[in-house]
Each structure stands twice: as structure tokens, then as C-alpha cells.
Motif scaffolding. Structure first.
Motif, short mmCIF file in Angstrom:
data_model
loop_
_atom_site.label_atom_id
_atom_site.label_comp_id
_atom_site.label_asym_id
_atom_site.label_seq_id
_atom_site.Cartn_x
_atom_site.Cartn_y
_atom_site.Cartn_z
N ALA A 1 0.83 -1.20 0.00
CA ALA A 1 0.00 0.00 0.00
C ALA A 1 0.86 1.25 0.00
O ALA A 1 0.55 2.24 -0.69
N ALA A 2 1.98 1.24 0.76
CA ALA A 2 2.88 2.39 0.79
C ALA A 2 3.47 2.64 -0.60
O ALA A 2 3.57 3.78 -1.06
N ALA A 3 3.85 1.55 -1.30
CA ALA A 3 4.40 1.69 -2.65
C ALA A 3 3.35 2.25 -3.62
O ALA A 3 3.66 3.10 -4.47
N ALA A 4 2.09 1.79 -3.49
CA ALA A 4 1.04 2.28 -4.38
C ALA A 4 0.73 3.76 -4.12
O ALA A 4 0.53 4.54 -5.06
N VAL A 5 0.73 4.17 -2.85
CA VAL A 5 0.50 5.57 -2.53
C VAL A 5 1.62 6.44 -3.10
O VAL A 5 1.38 7.52 -3.66
N ASP A 6 2.88 6.01 -2.95
CA ASP A 6 4.00 6.75 -3.53
C ASP A 6 3.86 6.87 -5.05
O ASP A 6 4.19 7.92 -5.63
N PHE A 7 3.37 5.83 -5.68
CA PHE A 7 3.25 5.84 -7.14
C PHE A 7 2.20 6.87 -7.61
O PHE A 7 2.38 7.55 -8.62
N PHE A 8 1.08 6.97 -6.86
CA PHE A 8 0.01 7.88 -7.27
C PHE A 8 0.10 9.27 -6.63
O PHE A 8 -0.74 10.13 -6.93
N GLU A 9 1.08 9.48 -5.78
CA GLU A 9 1.21 10.77 -5.10
C GLU A 9 1.35 11.94 -6.09
O GLU A 9 0.68 12.97 -5.94
N PRO A 10 2.20 11.85 -7.12
CA PRO A 10 2.32 12.97 -8.08
C PRO A 10 0.99 13.29 -8.76
O PRO A 10 0.63 14.47 -8.92
N GLU A 11 0.24 12.27 -9.16
CA GLU A 11 -1.05 12.51 -9.81
C GLU A 11 -2.03 13.16 -8.86
O GLU A 11 -2.79 14.07 -9.25
N ALA A 12 -2.02 12.72 -7.58
CA ALA A 12 -2.92 13.33 -6.60
C ALA A 12 -2.57 14.80 -6.38
O ALA A 12 -3.46 15.66 -6.30
N GLU A 13 -1.27 15.12 -6.29
CA GLU A 13 -0.86 16.50 -6.11
C GLU A 13 -1.26 17.36 -7.30
O GLU A 13 -1.70 18.51 -7.15
N GLU A 14 -1.14 16.77 -8.49
CA GLU A 14 -1.50 17.51 -9.70
C GLU A 14 -2.98 17.86 -9.72
O GLU A 14 -3.39 18.92 -10.21
N ARG A 15 -3.81 17.00 -9.14
CA ARG A 15 -5.26 17.24 -9.11
C ARG A 15 -5.70 17.92 -7.82
O ARG A 15 -6.90 18.07 -7.58
N SER A 16 -4.75 18.27 -6.99
CA SER A 16 -5.04 18.91 -5.69
C SER A 16 -5.91 18.01 -4.81
O SER A 16 -6.87 18.43 -4.18
N ILE A 17 -5.57 16.72 -4.79
CA ILE A 17 -6.27 15.73 -3.96
C ILE A 17 -5.31 15.23 -2.89
O ILE A 17 -4.15 14.90 -3.19
#
Length: 461
Positions: free
Chosen positions: A311-327
Motif C-alpha cells: 500500500a505504501a508503494a502504491a500511494v508513492d506511485f500515485f502521489e504525483p497525480e494526486a498533487e496535480e489534481r489537488s487531492i
């Protein structure tokens, strides 16, 4: 004639009749054995007592023998008092029967008896004892009583056998015809199914016997087949619909480029767009094939998987996309989560699909929460968002292939992401579910329960 011999009705009737005959023979044999044994023992005891009484007083032996032979008006009592030289002194036996032991016990032997002044050869039960002064006393009885028991038993068996066969056969036919009617109804229902009527079901009675249980199991199988066929039809329609759109665009783009493109750059642009649509189509086909492979359980490269680390690896992977969408993407994982037995890549893909799905429907400024928790019985992975959520009526549908909720029609995708999650969960023996989140979005949960690693439970009570 061949069809008659193959008939279940005839076979059941013959089987029940033969079984009844076997039971009758066994019963009559037991009755004869018990009755004959009782009569033999009673006769033997009488002979033993009489011969001992005759031998107890040598002076009265002759009188005792004559009294024994004279007391039976039907001439079934035999006896003899013989001198040491074998000469008869009293009784109606000519000689001492050959082979008769002189021990006072009763034996079945052949002898010559005098009845009505005539000598007759007969088979008798006899008991003999030697007298103290020499000589022998013999007390005997004919075998007619025991023979009559045998004759009577055989006569009763003969007279009762034919009616028993007839009644057993009729009973077998009645029972077989009742079973045959149930089979006929089953055959008719199956014929309807084979003709394509998948909604037809076998008749199920109220007795709850083996036929009813078999019919109920077949009906459950038909329910599953009908459900699967419905899914196949819906999948085929969805595949045709989703393939038609990119292929139609590709064809229109190619025709327009052929007619209007004036430079190599414009041709390159058209080709790049076509390749993108082809990749989209191939990705959909690949996803369908992967779901089918996993539903058949073909993936077997299982090993211990740490879902907390995953789960930690998956969160790290999607972190840039979440920041880009302000989520806001948040991870909450228990310490020392026990490993589960599974495929790490597939588990990562399932979790990634859930996170990607949550980010897709969460508006800017919202949050997506990834949780990993464990108890004595299970490890649970949950993804919760603050999006618009789903109506409760669609919670059981979104894991179907190509199914897309009404609100997701305008978003990119082909309706296979959650189907892939469901297939991965099924392959791992886990469950996946969705419910409304506390803040209005959706909460997807994968529950890995009671999984075994190396022959031991990965978590203890």
C-alpha cells in the motif's frame, strides 16, 4: 425387445422380485433349520433318557423295550434287546444297526425293522448302550417328524413363491413407474434447456429426497449457466460497442488524412493518433484476457505478500497525480501487518486500480484514504474517497465486466478496472465489496481472511 430389457422399470421390477425371492428363501431356510434342530434335539434327548432307563435295570430291559415299542400306535418307535452274541431277545429291530456307537447318544442310521410281521429297511434315529452283563439295548425312533417339517416347509415355499414373485414384480413396476415419471419430467425439462430455453428448470418435489436434491443442484447449475450466458452476451455487446468507437475514429482519421494531409508532419500526427486508439483497443482486449485467465485460477506464483508495504508503494506511485489534481492522498496502515499468501504484482495492480478509480472520481480539494488493518482473522485493505459516491442499487453491479455507472459515462475508461479487482480478489480467496463512505464517497474493501502460509495461520488469536 432390446428397449424393454434396457427399461429401468423392468430392471427395477426384476430386481425387487429377485430380492424378495432371496429374502423368502432365507426366511424359510432359517425357519426349517430352527424347527428341525429343535425337533432333533427333543428326539435325541428322549432317546437318551429311554436307553439309560432301559439299561439301568438289566432284569427289566426286555420289558422296557417292549413297552417302548408298544406304546406308539403309529409304529414309529423302534427298539431291541440283544444278547452278547447279537441275537434279538426283545423289540422290533432285527439287528444292531451298523456303525451305531454304544455310548448312549442319538445318531441317524440305517436299520432293518419288523413292522406288522414284515422286515423293512428304514432310516431311524437310534441310541444304544452296552449292558453290564453283556448284551446291548437299542432305543430308536423314525425320522418322519423331521422329514415332514422339511416337506411342509418346501411345500409352503413352493406355494408362496409364485404369488410372492407376482406381488414383488407388481410392486417393483409401480415404484419404477413413479420414478420413471419423475425422470420423464426431468428429461422434458432438460430437452427444453438443450433447445436453448435456459430459463427452464427441473421440477423439485416437496419430499426432499435424493431426486429432489439432485434436481435442486441441477437448477442451481442452470441458474449459474444462465447468469454466465447473460454475462457473455453483455460482455460481447460491450466489447462490440467499445471497439466500434476507436475503430470508427481510426477509420475516419485515416480517410481524412489521406484526403487532406499535405505534409509528412500531418501524416505523422494522424498515425500517432491512430496508434493511440489502437493501444486503447489492445489494452481493453488484454484486460479481458487477463480477467478470464485469473477467473480460471491460472496464476500460481504465490508467495508471502506484505500488504502494508504494498500500500505504501502504491500511494508513492500515485502521489504525483494526486498533487496535480489537488487531492490529498493519505495512507493509514497498522504496524506489523501479517503477510498474506498471494501474487505481489496482482495485489499491487488491484490496489492501484482502486486508488486510480478513487482519484478519477474525487473532485479537486477532496481526499483519498488508503487503509491497511488486521485482526486475528483477516487482513483488510480499504480505499475511501470523498467523491459523489454511488447509488446503493449499483453496488452489486460495478464489478461486472464493462459495467459503467451512469455518472461515469463521460470519464475515460472501459469498465474493466473493477472487474479486474474482483478477479484478483477471487483468485486469492479474498472478498471485495463497496459501500458508502462516511463523507459521502465510496469505500472499497478487500478482505483477505484466514489465509495460510507454509501450512500455518499467518495470524493467531
Amino acid at each position: 425387445m432390446t428397449d424393454l430389457l434396457r427399461s429401468t422399470t423392468l430392471r427395477w421390477a426384476l430386481g425387487i422380485a429377485l430380492w424378495s425371492v432371496l429374502l423368502a428363501l432365507t426366511m424359510f431356510a432359517f425357519i426349517y433349520w430352527q424347527t428341525a434342530s429343535y425337533l432333533r434335539e427333543e428326539l435325541a434327548e428322549t432317546l437318551r433318557l429311554e436307553v439309560r432307563a432301559a439299561a439301568a435295570d438289566p432284569a427289566a430291559t426286555a420289558l422296557r423295550v417292549d413297552t417302548w415299542t408298544a406304546m406308539d400306535p403309529h409304529a414309529r418307535h423302534y427298539g431291541g434287546f440283544f444278547a452278547p452274541n447279537g441275537v434279538r431277545r426283545a423289540g422290533n429291530l432285527d439287528t444292531i444297526p451298523k456303525g451305531l456307537p454304544q455310548d448312549g447318544d442319538a445318531y441317524r442310521v440305517n436299520a432293518t425293522v419288523v413292522v406288522g410281521g414284515r422286515s423293512l429297511a428304514d432310516e431311524i434315529w437310534a441310541s444304544a448302550l452296552s449292558l453290564p452283563g453283556g448284551g446291548t439295548v437299542v432305543i430308536a425312533h423314525d425320522t418322519d417328524d423331521i422329514d415332514k417339517v422339511r416337506v411342509t416347509t418346501l411345500r409352503a415355499l413352493g406355494l408362496g413363491l409364485l404369488p410372492m414373485l407376482a406381488l414383488s414384480g407388481i410392486g417393483g413396476i409401480v415404484l419404477a413407474r413413479r420414478g420413471r415419471r419423475r425422470f420423464a419430467a426431468t428429461e422434458a425439462a432438460l430437452a427444453e434447456v438443450m433447445r436453448g430455453n435456459l430459463g427452464k428448470r427441473l421440477p423439485v418435489g416437496k419430499r426432499g429426497d435424493e431426486f429432489d436434491r439432485l434436481a435442486a443442484n441441477v437448477n442451481r447449475m442452470l441458474d449459474e449457466i444462465e447468469h454466465l450466458m447473460g454475462e457473455v452476451r453483455s460482455v460481447g455487446d460491450a466489447v462490440a460497442h467499445d471497439l466500434r468507437t476507436p475503430l470508427t475514429r481510426l477509420r475516419a482519421r485515416l480517410e481524412r488524412s489521406r484526403a487532406q494531409a499535405k505534409s509528412v508532419a500531418e501524416f505523422h500526427e494522424a498515425i500517432d493518433q491512430g496508434l493511440a486508439w489502437i493501444d486503447q483497443t489492445l489494452a481493453m482486449v488484454t484486460a479481458v484476457l487477463r480477467i478470464g485467465a485469473m477467473e480460471e485460477g491460472r496464476r500460481t506464483a504465490f508467495a508471502p505478500v506484505d500488504l502494508g508495504e504494498l500500500a505504501a508503494a502504491a500511494v508513492d506511485f500515485f502521489e504525483p497525480e494526486a498533487e496535480e489534481r489537488s487531492i490529498r492522498l493519505v495512507l493509514a496502515a497498522d504496524a506489523e501487518v501479517p503477510p498474506v499468501h498471494g501474487d505481489r504484482d496482482l495485489c499491487f495492480e488491484a490496489l492501484s486500480n482502486l486508488i486510480d478509480n478513487a482519484l478519477k472520481f474525487t473532485p479537486s480539494g477532496g481526499a483519498v484514504r488508503v487503509e491497511v488493518a488486521h485482526s486475528s482473522q483477516a487482513v483488510e485493505v480499504a480505499v475511501e474517497d470523498t467523491g459523489p459516491g454511488l447509488p446503493a442499487s449499483e453496488h452489486g453491479k460495478i464489478f461486472r465486466r464493462f459495467y459503467r455507472a451512469e455518472m461515469s459515462r463521460q470519464t475515460p475508461g472501459n469498465g474493466l478496472g473493477l472487474s479486474l479487482v474482483a478477479a484478483i480478489a477471487k483468485l486469492h480467496g479474498a472478498s471485495v465489496s463497496v459501500r458508502a463512505a462516511e463523507e459521502g464517497g465510496c469505500r472499497f474493501t478487500m478482505n483477505f481472511s484466514k489465509l495460510i502460509i507454509g501450512g500455518h495461520m499467518p495470524f493467531a488469536d
